[in-house]
Design an enzyme around this catalytic site. Structure first.
Site, PDB file in Angstrom:
ATOM      1  N   GLY A   1       0.732  -1.223   0.015  1.00 23.56           N
ATOM      2  CA  GLY A   1       0.008  -0.216   0.136  1.00 23.56           C
ATOM      3  C   GLY A   1       0.939   1.267  -0.203  1.00 23.56           C
ATOM      4  O   GLY A   1       1.819   1.336  -0.452  1.00 23.56           O
ATOM      5  N   SER A   2       0.419   2.304   0.825  1.00 28.29           N
ATOM      6  CA  SER A   2       1.042   3.609   0.599  1.00 28.29           C
ATOM      7  C   SER A   2       2.337   3.630   1.351  1.00 28.29           C
ATOM      8  O   SER A   2       3.039   4.547   0.949  1.00 28.29           O
ATOM      9  CB  SER A   2      -0.014   4.527   1.303  1.00 28.29           C
ATOM     10  OG  SER A   2      -1.131   4.876   0.586  1.00 28.29           O
ATOM     11  N   THR A   3       2.831   2.666   1.987  1.00 30.45           N
ATOM     12  CA  THR A   3       4.076   2.611   2.493  1.00 30.45           C
ATOM     13  C   THR A   3       5.206   2.557   1.339  1.00 30.45           C
ATOM     14  O   THR A   3       6.294   3.044   1.606  1.00 30.45           O
ATOM     15  CB  THR A   3       4.391   1.352   3.454  1.00 30.45           C
ATOM     16  OG1 THR A   3       4.279   0.131   2.608  1.00 30.45           O
ATOM     17  CG2 THR A   3       3.673   1.518   4.590  1.00 30.45           C
TER      18      THR A   3
END
Length: 485
Positions: free
Chosen positions: A216-218
């Protein structure tokens, strides 16, 4: 000597010669093969005839030995806080064999390693009982406990590293299992193992090393690193060329942001702070697959890690079109990562661009704790320059100061982080994964980098977020390391 006696003598001599040849063949040529034969019970009896060496954390053994209650195996393995340490130790069982550190360092722990030859020989003259050597780990007990307790009853994993050396400080996975319950040679031990193996929650799987999740956004910190390294943007406070809405290349579909975010032409700093899909998706598409792949692989993607336990390779795909690259650059599509991999990403950024090779064993010793082998820290790669790493640190610190990661703040320390809520299932039909990657800095540098992933089947879907579920766990792990300094 008459002829018949001479023939008998020659025949007997040939028999003796054949016997000598056979004995030497078995003793020297076939010895190694026979010693490893699972049907050779003498080897197994000898293996469990003495106490096994210990796996040690911060000077204290987390393993032990006790006398078996039945059978001809004298000693069996015991574990202290077994479920908490199982992702580190693995198990050794009189019936099922062994895995992880218990298997990899079996020669040291059983005392059969060639480096312990002098110790074995000396014990023959002194009359001392044979003992195994010891494995001294890099783990921090308080950090491991904080990780394990933080995850609690939820499925998930935590990996924590020392960015300066690559030493693994915590490696937790839940749900877990108690290796002591499978260490013996009884039907009950087999029954316990079969129960673990059939459990749909997979308690025997080391999620920190062996599960790959969409990050995801990591993953946007990797995309930001690629943008800086390849010169797409030089200043993290420079406006990007990102329209809103932004249509995926080769598609009629817009890439959506989560909520009404200020993402139009947003800077890299603001985009990371509020987690703009459009900005980082467009960055990935503008850079293209090759440049994104180059940066991802410098961080360790597409390569197995051995710490020494094998970790699955994290994935950033090759030969993707611009739309697929855009989606992959925000941690979706085919992109997948282990918690260890994402801890490595945070570690490299915290260490001014130098990624140190992760390792979990500090040293091997003989039974008297005399040194046999010590691990030396080793640089694995340089995913980004020191200047660009420091720019990314500023961005990640903004996330924690005033963005989606405020729950990771620690008094007296500078914390940088990135949240992620990764899609799960077809069309995100299942509950998403909550991620948080971070590091903590003091005046002495950055002693810890952490990655946390949580699979919470019991949480309300709208309550699942990296900042809400994963960041507090990362905070407790980082604080445990800071408090131990």
């Amino acid at each position: 000597m008459n002829k018949p006696l001479r023939r008998v003598a020659i025949f007997c001599g040939l028999l003796v010669l054949a016997l000598l040849v056979r004995v030497n063949w078995v003793q020297y040529v076939k010895a190694d093969e026979l010693s490893k034969d699972p049907n050779n019970r003498r080897v197994l009896i000898d293996r469990y005839a003495h106490k096994r060496g210990d796996i040690i954390v911060q000077g204290k053994a987390i393993t032990g030995s006790k006398e078996s209650k039945s059978g001809d195996f004298k000693f069996q393995r015991t574990y202290k806080d077994g479920p908490m340490w199982a992702p580190v130790t693995g198990f050794t069982s009189q019936r099922m064999g062994s895995n992880q550190i218990e298997s990899i360092e079996d020669g040291i722990l059983t005392g059969t390693d060639d480096r312990l030859f002098f110790d074995r020989t000396l014990s023959m003259f002194t009359g001392d009982k044979k003992q195994g050597g010891h494995v001294v780990t890099t783990l921090n007990a308080d950090a491991q406990r904080a990780a394990f307790q933080g995850l609690g009853s939820r499925k998930g994993a935590v990996a924590a590293l020392d960015p300066k050396t690559g030493a693994i400080l915590a490696l937790a996975s839940t749900p877990s299992y108690d290796p002591s319950l499978v260490a013996g040679n009884t039907d009950k031990d087999v029954e316990n193992w079969q129960k673990y193996e059939k459990d749909p929650d997979k308690p025997t799987v080391n999620r920190a090393l062996r599960e790959t999740y969409p990050p995801g956004s990591t993953f946007k910190v990797v995309t930001a690193a690629a943008a800086l390294e390849h010169g797409l943007y030089d200043d993290v406070d420079e406006k990007t060329s990102t329209p809103l809405p932004w249509k995926l290349p080769l598609s009629t579909k817009n890439l959506e942001n989560e909520g009404n975010l200020p993402c139009k032409d947003a800077t890299l700093r603001v985009s990371l702070k509020v987690s703009c899909n459009t900005v980082f998706g467009k960055v990935g598409a503008d850079l293209g697959n090759d440049k994104m792949l180059e940066t991802a692989e410098k961080f360790g993607f597409n390569k197995q890690q051995f710490v020494p336990v094998r970790s699955n390779a994290s994935v950033f795909s090759k030969d993707m079109d611009k739309a697929q690259t855009a989606l992959s650059s925000i941690g979706q599509f085919n992109t997948a990562a282990t918690p260890l991999q994402m801890a490595m990403v945070a570690s490299a950024i915290a260490n001014d661009g130098s990624l140190m090779k992760p390792y979990m064993i500090d040293r091997l010793t003989d039974p008297h704790l005399d040194l046999l082998e010590k691990t030396s820290p080793e640089e694995m790669s340089r995913p980004l320059s020191a200047d660009n790493a420091q720019k990314l640190q500023e961005m990640m610190e903004t996330v924690v100061k005033e963005g989606t990661g405020t729950r990771a703040q620690i008094a007296g320390a500078t914390v940088g982080g990135k949240t992620g809520t990764a899609q799960h299932g077809v069309d995100n039909s299942e509950k998403p994964y909550a991620w948080f990657i971070s590091y903590a800095k003091t005046d002495q540098g950055s002693p810890v980098a952490v990655a946390v992933v949580v699979e919470d089947d019991d949480a309300n879907r709208e309550d699942i977020s990296g900042g809400g579920l994963a960041a507090p766990i990362a905070k407790s792990v980082m604080k445990a390391v800071l408090d131990s300094k």
